[in-house]
Design an enzyme around this catalytic site. Sequence first.
Site, short mmCIF file in Angstrom:
data_model
loop_
_atom_site.label_atom_id
_atom_site.label_comp_id
_atom_site.label_asym_id
_atom_site.label_seq_id
_atom_site.Cartn_x
_atom_site.Cartn_y
_atom_site.Cartn_z
N SER A 161 -33.92 24.57 13.04
CA SER A 161 -33.91 25.56 14.08
C SER A 161 -35.68 26.02 14.29
CB SER A 161 -33.21 26.75 13.73
OG SER A 161 -31.78 26.60 14.16
N GLY A 210 -30.69 16.73 4.62
CA GLY A 210 -31.03 18.36 4.34
C GLY A 210 -30.47 18.68 2.97
N GLU A 232 -28.15 12.27 3.39
CA GLU A 232 -29.50 12.08 2.77
C GLU A 232 -29.80 13.44 2.38
OE1 GLU A 232 -30.80 9.45 1.92
OE2 GLU A 232 -30.27 8.03 3.68
N LEU A 233 -29.61 13.82 0.97
CA LEU A 233 -29.75 15.23 0.49
C LEU A 233 -31.08 15.36 -0.18
CD1 LEU A 233 -26.04 15.91 -0.08
CD2 LEU A 233 -27.20 16.13 2.07
N CYS A 266 -38.09 15.19 0.07
CA CYS A 266 -36.98 14.92 -0.76
C CYS A 266 -37.64 13.93 -1.83
CB CYS A 266 -35.93 14.33 0.02
SG CYS A 266 -36.41 13.04 1.20
P1 NAP Z 1 -31.00 22.72 5.30
O1 NAP Z 1 -31.00 24.03 5.28
O2 NAP Z 1 -29.87 22.02 4.92
O3 NAP Z 1 -31.16 22.17 7.10
C1 NAP Z 1 -31.24 20.91 7.22
C2 NAP Z 1 -30.28 20.72 8.69
O4 NAP Z 1 -29.05 21.08 8.62
C3 NAP Z 1 -30.90 21.61 9.86
O5 NAP Z 1 -30.70 21.23 11.12
C4 NAP Z 1 -30.07 22.92 9.68
O6 NAP Z 1 -29.81 23.67 10.73
C5 NAP Z 1 -28.67 22.01 9.51
N1 NAP Z 1 -27.76 22.87 8.71
C6 NAP Z 1 -28.22 23.86 7.85
N2 NAP Z 1 -26.79 24.51 7.02
C7 NAP Z 1 -25.86 23.56 7.85
C8 NAP Z 1 -24.41 23.82 7.95
N3 NAP Z 1 -23.91 24.50 6.99
N4 NAP Z 1 -23.74 23.04 8.57
C9 NAP Z 1 -24.40 22.23 9.42
N5 NAP Z 1 -25.61 22.01 9.51
C10 NAP Z 1 -26.31 23.03 8.82
O7 NAP Z 1 -32.14 21.89 4.50
P2 NAP Z 1 -33.64 22.43 4.50
O8 NAP Z 1 -33.39 23.20 3.34
O9 NAP Z 1 -34.07 22.85 5.67
O10 NAP Z 1 -34.32 21.01 4.14
C11 NAP Z 1 -34.62 20.69 3.04
C12 NAP Z 1 -33.71 19.90 2.13
O11 NAP Z 1 -33.50 18.49 2.71
C13 NAP Z 1 -34.07 19.58 0.92
O12 NAP Z 1 -33.25 19.67 -0.10
C14 NAP Z 1 -34.65 18.24 0.94
O13 NAP Z 1 -34.83 17.41 -0.29
C15 NAP Z 1 -33.65 17.55 1.79
N6 NAP Z 1 -34.12 16.35 2.33
C16 NAP Z 1 -33.83 15.08 2.12
C17 NAP Z 1 -34.14 14.00 2.84
C18 NAP Z 1 -33.48 12.56 2.30
O14 NAP Z 1 -33.93 11.61 3.02
N7 NAP Z 1 -32.95 12.68 1.34
C19 NAP Z 1 -35.46 13.90 3.54
C20 NAP Z 1 -35.81 15.23 3.94
C21 NAP Z 1 -35.35 16.49 3.23
P3 NAP Z 1 -30.67 25.12 11.09
O15 NAP Z 1 -32.14 24.79 10.82
O16 NAP Z 1 -30.33 25.55 12.26
O17 NAP Z 1 -30.16 26.00 9.68
#
Ligand code: NAP
Length: 458
Positions: A161, A210, A232-233, A266
């Site tokens: 968002s 995420g 991919e977490l 990540c």
């Molecule tokens: P996040 O809160 O999980 O957000 C990622 C996406 O998921 C956003 O579009 C978010 O939407 C959505 N989202 C959040 N909660 C949700 C739910 N309950 N149901 C459905 N969608 C949901 O992640 P973040 O904290 O912003 O991002 C960082 C994380 O991503 C870190 O842990 C990082 O390591 C990981 N990551 C992993 C990789 C990989 O390739 N393994 C790459 C990059 C990042 P909203 O923005 O609308 O909340």
Amino acid sequence: MSIATVNPTTGAVEKSFDEIDDAELERRLQVAHDAWLAHRKTTFAERSAFLLKAADLLDADAETLGRTITVEMGKPLAQAVGEVRKSAKALRFYAEKAEGFLAPEPLDDPSIVDARQAFSVFQPIGPVLAVMPWNYPVWQVIRFAAPAIMAGNVGLLKHASNVPQTAVYLEELFLRAGLPEGVFQTLLIGARRVEKVIRDTRVAAVTLTGSEPAGRSVASIASDEVKKSVLELGGSDPFVVMPSADLDQAVATAVTARVSNNGQACINAKRFIVHADVYHEFLEKFVDAFSKLRLGDPLDAATDIGPVSTEQGREDLVELIEDAKANGASVLVGGSVPEGDGWFVEPTVIADLTPKARLFYEEAFGPVASVYKVSNLDEAIDLANDTPFGLGSAAWTNDKAEQQRFIAELDAGSVVINSSTISYQELPFGGTKRSGYGRELAAEGIREFTNLKSVRVC
Ligand code: NAP
């Protein structure tokens, strides 16, 4: 969370967007479905032409789009522009390679299965929902979209968002490249409406990059609907340094591996596990290098590290640092929040951590490095694996036997010897343990969202 660009360097709301309403969401899902029925029948050559055009457009927009990324999520401008150029390369890569990756695979001797011919084909499955993060707002989307479109699927993007301008740009990019309406769409919706999209019968599968809670939620809804998911977490990647390593190179790489992308990747190295014989020398040089990093405006070319992308992200990071201190860890440099606007955190090195500190097991998403001392190879491998995550891993050693041990025994989706983890379009990317499942990139990435159909011609 409202859908808005909130500049993390200033804290100012730059631009807000309204969520699409239910009627518009319904319309877009139908457009995606209809687009898929036509797109699945296009040839690889036709799909490829669209992607090559999109790649040229991305390259042409690299500077302006890079600026948008920096304003939306705060990474240094040069890194943002680099991300855009890398994404253009990935579009060209799949434009050229997809047909080969998805070529039918014949069985050597079809008579074994009583057939004149026997082979597997890889077919598209339909609209795929991509729930994406803000930290690589273009690269993460393109590495989903390029293989999806080349495989004959269509893409639905629910972007984070806080990067709506980038999200809107991406839909326009594919339209400008000539792709028919509906082959790639951005859905401006909040996280709570993701469930509705996954459950929609027109949506075939979902991929999420995420956090673990988001991944758990999306995967459980997908499994309830018996739909394929890829996750991919997070990661808390180890970076192991053994006595035979080139120490100066290891230190220089370690610093970049921890702080690139403002420490919010990540696959940033997060835990530095150093053999006792070189621990003090490594630490001295590492801390010195951290103390010289320039924290500041990411639009300024002299800046090494910009702000943490969200206010909540900064709060989470500060909590982890405070908890570590309260549990006996030593902050060797940084550890504070500077005065002034924006969500900055000083580049920080922390040592003397024990499992009592949350930082020992949790992911630090920002410029915070944890350093550990170990007395031998077994201890190094045990500590590297003592994490709920298993995304990337790096080990520095010039001893061939040690290299083999790391390759065989580190529990991660990738291992790098004498360098740091970087995603390459040519290499499968993904994790094990709580870092998720499934693979992106390379041939494995494009095959994830296909139906492998076995064929016997008798
Ligand atoms: P996040 O809160 O999980 O957000 C990622 C996406 O998921 C956003 O579009 C978010 O939407 C959505 N989202 C959040 N909660 C949700 C739910 N309950 N149901 C459905 N969608 C949901 O992640 P973040 O904290 O912003 O991002 C960082 C994380 O991503 C870190 O842990 C990082 O390591 C990981 N990551 C992993 C990789 C990989 O390739 N393994 C790459 C990059 C990042 P909203 O923005 O609308 O909340």
